[in-house]
Scaffold this motif. Structure first.
Motif, PDB file in Angstrom:
ATOM      1  N   THR A  97      62.381  18.514   2.266  1.00 43.72           N
ATOM      2  CA  THR A  97      61.042  19.101   2.126  1.00 43.72           C
ATOM      3  C   THR A  97      60.923  20.423   2.874  1.00 43.72           C
ATOM      4  O   THR A  97      60.031  21.222   2.581  1.00 43.72           O
ATOM      5  CB  THR A  97      59.964  18.142   2.649  1.00 43.72           C
ATOM      6  OG1 THR A  97      60.058  18.044   4.076  1.00 43.72           O
ATOM      7  CG2 THR A  97      60.117  16.758   2.023  1.00 43.72           C
ATOM      8  N   GLY A  98      61.811  20.640   3.854  1.00 41.41           N
ATOM      9  CA  GLY A  98      61.753  21.870   4.634  1.00 41.41           C
ATOM     10  C   GLY A  98      60.589  21.910   5.597  1.00 41.41           C
ATOM     11  O   GLY A  98      60.322  22.943   6.216  1.00 41.41           O
ATOM     12  N   ARG A  99      59.895  20.768   5.757  1.00 40.00           N
ATOM     13  CA  ARG A  99      58.632  20.758   6.491  1.00 40.00           C
ATOM     14  C   ARG A  99      58.652  19.745   7.638  1.00 40.00           C
ATOM     15  O   ARG A  99      59.088  18.607   7.473  1.00 40.00           O
ATOM     16  CB  ARG A  99      57.485  20.423   5.540  1.00 40.00           C
ATOM     17  CG  ARG A  99      56.097  20.592   6.130  1.00 40.00           C
ATOM     18  CD  ARG A  99      55.038  20.438   5.046  1.00 40.00           C
ATOM     19  NE  ARG A  99      53.688  20.618   5.584  1.00 40.00           N
ATOM     20  CZ  ARG A  99      53.102  21.782   5.774  1.00 40.00           C
ATOM     21  NH1 ARG A  99      53.761  22.899   5.476  1.00 40.00           N
ATOM     22  NH2 ARG A  99      51.872  21.875   6.255  1.00 40.00           N
ATOM     23  N   ASN A 106      50.315  17.545  15.511  1.00 39.81           N
ATOM     24  CA  ASN A 106      49.642  18.691  16.131  1.00 39.81           C
ATOM     25  C   ASN A 106      50.340  20.016  15.874  1.00 39.81           C
ATOM     26  O   ASN A 106      49.924  21.048  16.415  1.00 39.81           O
ATOM     27  CB  ASN A 106      49.527  18.465  17.650  1.00 39.81           C
ATOM     28  CG  ASN A 106      48.727  17.222  17.985  1.00 39.81           C
ATOM     29  OD1 ASN A 106      47.697  16.959  17.359  1.00 39.81           O
ATOM     30  ND2 ASN A 106      49.200  16.459  18.962  1.00 39.81           N
ATOM     31  N   ASN A 107      51.395  19.985  15.073  1.00 46.51           N
ATOM     32  CA  ASN A 107      52.148  21.223  14.859  1.00 46.51           C
ATOM     33  C   ASN A 107      52.922  21.155  13.547  1.00 46.51           C
ATOM     34  O   ASN A 107      54.129  21.321  13.517  1.00 46.51           O
ATOM     35  CB  ASN A 107      53.103  21.475  16.026  1.00 46.51           C
ATOM     36  CG  ASN A 107      53.710  22.861  15.993  1.00 46.51           C
ATOM     37  OD1 ASN A 107      53.147  23.784  15.400  1.00 46.51           O
ATOM     38  ND2 ASN A 107      54.870  23.018  16.604  1.00 46.51           N
ATOM     39  N   SER A 108      52.219  20.907  12.455  1.00 49.08           N
ATOM     40  CA  SER A 108      52.870  20.844  11.143  1.00 49.08           C
ATOM     41  C   SER A 108      53.286  22.243  10.720  1.00 49.08           C
ATOM     42  O   SER A 108      52.505  23.195  10.861  1.00 49.08           O
ATOM     43  CB  SER A 108      51.902  20.241  10.120  1.00 49.08           C
ATOM     44  OG  SER A 108      52.524  20.135   8.865  1.00 49.08           O
ATOM     45  N   MET A 109      54.515  22.367  10.219  1.00 45.10           N
ATOM     46  CA  MET A 109      54.994  23.692   9.828  1.00 45.10           C
ATOM     47  C   MET A 109      56.026  23.591   8.704  1.00 45.10           C
ATOM     48  O   MET A 109      56.821  22.660   8.662  1.00 45.10           O
ATOM     49  CB  MET A 109      55.596  24.421  11.035  1.00 45.10           C
ATOM     50  CG  MET A 109      56.868  23.800  11.571  1.00 45.10           C
ATOM     51  SD  MET A 109      57.506  24.650  13.040  1.00 45.10           S
ATOM     52  CE  MET A 109      56.549  23.830  14.303  1.00 45.10           C
ATOM     53  N   GLN A 110      55.982  24.564   7.800  1.00 43.33           N
ATOM     54  CA  GLN A 110      56.979  24.688   6.749  1.00 43.33           C
ATOM     55  C   GLN A 110      58.072  25.606   7.288  1.00 43.33           C
ATOM     56  O   GLN A 110      57.936  26.822   7.295  1.00 43.33           O
ATOM     57  CB  GLN A 110      56.359  25.259   5.468  1.00 43.33           C
ATOM     58  CG  GLN A 110      57.276  25.223   4.259  1.00 43.33           C
ATOM     59  CD  GLN A 110      57.443  23.821   3.687  1.00 43.33           C
ATOM     60  OE1 GLN A 110      56.507  23.042   3.659  1.00 43.33           O
ATOM     61  NE2 GLN A 110      58.635  23.499   3.214  1.00 43.33           N
ATOM     62  N   ILE A 111      59.168  25.003   7.754  1.00 46.60           N
ATOM     63  CA  ILE A 111      60.238  25.788   8.364  1.00 46.60           C
ATOM     64  C   ILE A 111      60.956  26.644   7.328  1.00 46.60           C
ATOM     65  O   ILE A 111      61.268  27.815   7.563  1.00 46.60           O
ATOM     66  CB  ILE A 111      61.242  24.853   9.066  1.00 46.60           C
ATOM     67  CG1 ILE A 111      60.610  24.268  10.321  1.00 46.60           C
ATOM     68  CG2 ILE A 111      62.526  25.587   9.407  1.00 46.60           C
ATOM     69  CD1 ILE A 111      61.533  23.392  11.118  1.00 46.60           C
ATOM     70  N   GLN A 112      61.217  26.062   6.161  1.00 45.86           N
ATOM     71  CA  GLN A 112      61.935  26.782   5.120  1.00 45.86           C
ATOM     72  C   GLN A 112      61.532  26.235   3.760  1.00 45.86           C
ATOM     73  O   GLN A 112      60.833  25.230   3.667  1.00 45.86           O
ATOM     74  CB  GLN A 112      63.446  26.642   5.319  1.00 45.86           C
ATOM     75  CG  GLN A 112      63.957  25.213   5.273  1.00 45.86           C
ATOM     76  CD  GLN A 112      65.376  25.088   5.798  1.00 45.86           C
ATOM     77  OE1 GLN A 112      65.786  25.785   6.722  1.00 45.86           O
ATOM     78  NE2 GLN A 112      66.145  24.172   5.227  1.00 45.86           N
ATOM     79  N   ARG A 113      61.951  26.910   2.719  1.00 44.79           N
ATOM     80  CA  ARG A 113      61.647  26.462   1.373  1.00 44.79           C
ATOM     81  C   ARG A 113      62.244  25.070   1.146  1.00 44.79           C
ATOM     82  O   ARG A 113      63.332  24.762   1.653  1.00 44.79           O
ATOM     83  CB  ARG A 113      62.258  27.409   0.321  1.00 44.79           C
ATOM     84  CG  ARG A 113      61.686  28.818   0.302  1.00 44.79           C
ATOM     85  CD  ARG A 113      60.212  28.809  -0.056  1.00 44.79           C
ATOM     86  NE  ARG A 113      59.964  28.002  -1.259  1.00 44.79           N
ATOM     87  CZ  ARG A 113      58.797  27.417  -1.542  1.00 44.79           C
ATOM     88  NH1 ARG A 113      57.781  27.508  -0.701  1.00 44.79           N
ATOM     89  NH2 ARG A 113      58.654  26.736  -2.654  1.00 44.79           N
ATOM     90  N   PRO A 114      61.553  24.195   0.409  1.00 46.84           N
ATOM     91  CA  PRO A 114      62.170  22.914   0.057  1.00 46.84           C
ATOM     92  C   PRO A 114      63.392  23.143  -0.819  1.00 46.84           C
ATOM     93  O   PRO A 114      63.415  24.063  -1.648  1.00 46.84           O
ATOM     94  CB  PRO A 114      61.062  22.171  -0.698  1.00 46.84           C
ATOM     95  CG  PRO A 114      60.102  23.232  -1.140  1.00 46.84           C
ATOM     96  CD  PRO A 114      60.190  24.328  -0.132  1.00 46.84           C
ATOM     97  N   HIS A 115      64.412  22.313  -0.625  1.00 48.76           N
ATOM     98  CA  HIS A 115      65.667  22.422  -1.368  1.00 48.76           C
ATOM     99  C   HIS A 115      66.041  21.077  -1.968  1.00 48.76           C
ATOM    100  O   HIS A 115      65.842  20.032  -1.339  1.00 48.76           O
ATOM    101  CB  HIS A 115      66.809  22.885  -0.453  1.00 48.76           C
ATOM    102  CG  HIS A 115      66.792  24.335  -0.107  1.00 48.76           C
ATOM    103  ND1 HIS A 115      65.879  24.879   0.779  1.00 48.76           N
ATOM    104  CD2 HIS A 115      67.589  25.365  -0.515  1.00 48.76           C
ATOM    105  CE1 HIS A 115      66.120  26.184   0.897  1.00 48.76           C
ATOM    106  NE2 HIS A 115      67.150  26.494   0.133  1.00 48.76           N
ATOM    107  N   GLU A 140      58.700  29.181  -4.950  1.00 47.51           N
ATOM    108  CA  GLU A 140      57.272  29.120  -4.663  1.00 47.51           C
ATOM    109  C   GLU A 140      56.454  29.073  -5.937  1.00 47.51           C
ATOM    110  O   GLU A 140      55.309  28.600  -5.933  1.00 47.51           O
ATOM    111  CB  GLU A 140      56.863  30.317  -3.799  1.00 47.51           C
ATOM    112  CG  GLU A 140      55.516  30.145  -3.122  1.00 47.51           C
ATOM    113  CD  GLU A 140      55.281  31.173  -2.023  1.00 47.51           C
ATOM    114  OE1 GLU A 140      54.140  31.222  -1.521  1.00 47.51           O
ATOM    115  OE2 GLU A 140      56.217  31.902  -1.676  1.00 47.51           O
ATOM    116  N   SER A 141      57.007  29.549  -7.032  1.00 43.42           N
ATOM    117  CA  SER A 141      56.303  29.473  -8.314  1.00 43.42           C
ATOM    118  C   SER A 141      56.151  28.031  -8.789  1.00 43.42           C
ATOM    119  O   SER A 141      55.274  27.717  -9.598  1.00 43.42           O
ATOM    120  CB  SER A 141      57.056  30.276  -9.384  1.00 43.42           C
ATOM    121  OG  SER A 141      58.369  29.759  -9.556  1.00 43.42           O
TER     122      SER A 141
END
Length: 430
Positions: free
Chosen positions: A157-159, A164-173, A192-193
């Motif tokens: 998921t890359g997430r 308390n600190n949810s973040m999208q570190i990188q694109r899901p693969h 992202e599309s």
């Protein structure tokens, strides 16, 4: 008052007897392979993990996080030729590896609570100090699948879903690994599309035939965006379908598990692939939202049509199959080609249900193949290996979310079930 109490006690006794009969009828056909009070990891990282050390008392997942056993909640399992792959999404700090493996070959005489080992290694699972993106690293995985070509498929998921600190570190693969060589075959960055965040991709199904490995498709449900993403291995492309049937049913949003009442909103959660038509090569595709008791259907020919997906004109290609009945909300399900039965987890009932696909899809045609209110609390994953055996993971998730797990009891359980034997004496027997 005494009269009513007597009646109630008799009803409870009858219910207990019925439950006992269900368990006795199935106990020889479902076997507990592993159980854990809490998960643990090997005390030292592999040699290729450099100078990073790991032990139970003073451990690290890298330079930025300490191992916390309690937050390591297994969410998915997949078996392949003596190895069990266990996924632990990063929902809290303290997870050394989101993708893990344990050896099953020692069962039944081996350790029933083995330590986990990162797969393919700890470095690939390790987060960077500053959490920067790295497509060579795996951030968070919910569930995986093995195909007939000996490949492991999963979505990173890359997430980080830290409270308390949810973040999208990188694109899901999408990852594909050759299990015979333990080497990455390919990764595909989900653009992202298609979707902005990866947290809704909690499972996937792989559609492929032996001998045609390059023509594989992955069907990825997104429970947040109410979508199905389709990936073609041959063209290395992905497209999306969205439909009202992928959304949650608010009338089925109430859950009661392990004494806890809660309301969830998960949309499309699981996809199961039916029997392939030898003439058209198409196959039925069964799917359901978790917050629903309705099963829906389409076909692989529809999902594999990129032009149709891009046109948006596909409303009629997705249809309701029927309703399983009250309290039958399900996480994962699987179609067994030998018995033509769909097996599915019932999280509100702590049980595994079944439906013979040649029967009408009505509540009366469904049955329970196994029920256990102690050791099958929240069956969160269910899938089959290449030999046709069904593997089930129960992880007590609601207790972990809304209270606290008793660390002196076994909280996580892995079961193995033979489909043909499991349906004996049920409405699914054929």
């Amino acid at each position: 008052m005494c009269f009513h109490t007597t009646i109630i006690m008799k009803e409870i006794s009858l219910l207990f007897i019925a439950i006992t009969i269900i368990k006795l009828a199935c106990c020889e056909n479902i076997v507990e392979i592993f159980h854990w009070k809490q998960l643990s990891h090997q005390k030292h990282f592999l040699e290729d993990a450099g100078d990073i050390t790991f032990d139970e008392e003073n451990s690290t997942t890298g330079p930025n996080e300490s191992f916390v056993s309690y937050v390591n909640i297994p969410m998915g399992i997949t078996h392949h030729k003596g190895r069990l792959f266990i996924t632990i999404p990063r929902r809290n700090p303290g997870v050394p590896a989101t993708l893990n493996v344990v050896d099953v070959s020692g069962f039944p005489n081996g350790d029933m609570s083995p330590s986990l080992k990162a797969y393919p290694d700890y470095i690939t699972n390790q987060l960077h100090t500053d959490y920067h993106a790295d497509p060579k690293r795996i951030v968070s995985v919910y569930r995986s699948k093995v195909d007939v070509c000996d490949r492991l498929w999963f979505v990173d998921t890359g997430r980080l879903e830290y409270a308390n600190n949810s973040m999208q570190i990188q694109r899901p693969h999408l990852w594909i690994i050759d299990l015979l060589q333990d080497r990455k075959v390919r990764t595909f960055e989900i653009p992202e599309s298609i979707v902005q965040f990866g947290d809704g991709m909690a499972s996937l199904a792989v559609d492929v035939e032996a001998g045609s490995c390059d023509k594989a498709f992955a069907y990825i449900p997104d429970l947040v965006q109410a979508a199905i993403y389709v990936y073609s291995f041959e063209t290395d492309r992905m497209w999306a379908f969205k439909h009202p049937s992928f959304q949650q049913n608010p009338d089925r949003a109430n859950f009661h598990v392990a004494g806890f009442r809660f309301v969830w909103d998960d949309g499309i959660f699981s996809i199961a692939l039916g029997k392939r038509d030898m003439l058209t090569h198409s196959r039925p595709v069964y799917y359901h939202p978790m917050v629903s008791t309705t099963e829906f259907t389409t076909n692989s020919e529809t999902l594999q049509n990129e032009s149709l997906a891009n046109s948006g004109d596909y409303e009629s290609f997705f249809q309701a199959l029927g309703d399983r009945g009250p309290n039958t909300q399900s996480t994962m399900h699987y179609y067994d080609p030998e018995t033509e039965v769909i097996f599915y987890s019932q999280v509100n009932r702590n049980s595994i249900g079944c439906w013979y696909t040649r029967n009408n899809f009505t509540a009366e045609e469904h049955d329970i193949v196994y029920l256990d209110h102690q050791h099958l609390v929240y069956p969160g994953d269910l899938n089959a290996d290449v030999d046709g055996n069904i593997w089930i993971l129960a992880n007590n998730l609601p207790t972990w979310l809304y209270s606290k797990l008793d660390e002196n009891k076994y909280n996580f359980h892995v079961w193995r079930m033979n489909p043909r034997e499991a349906i004996v004496g049920t409405k699914c027997q054929n």
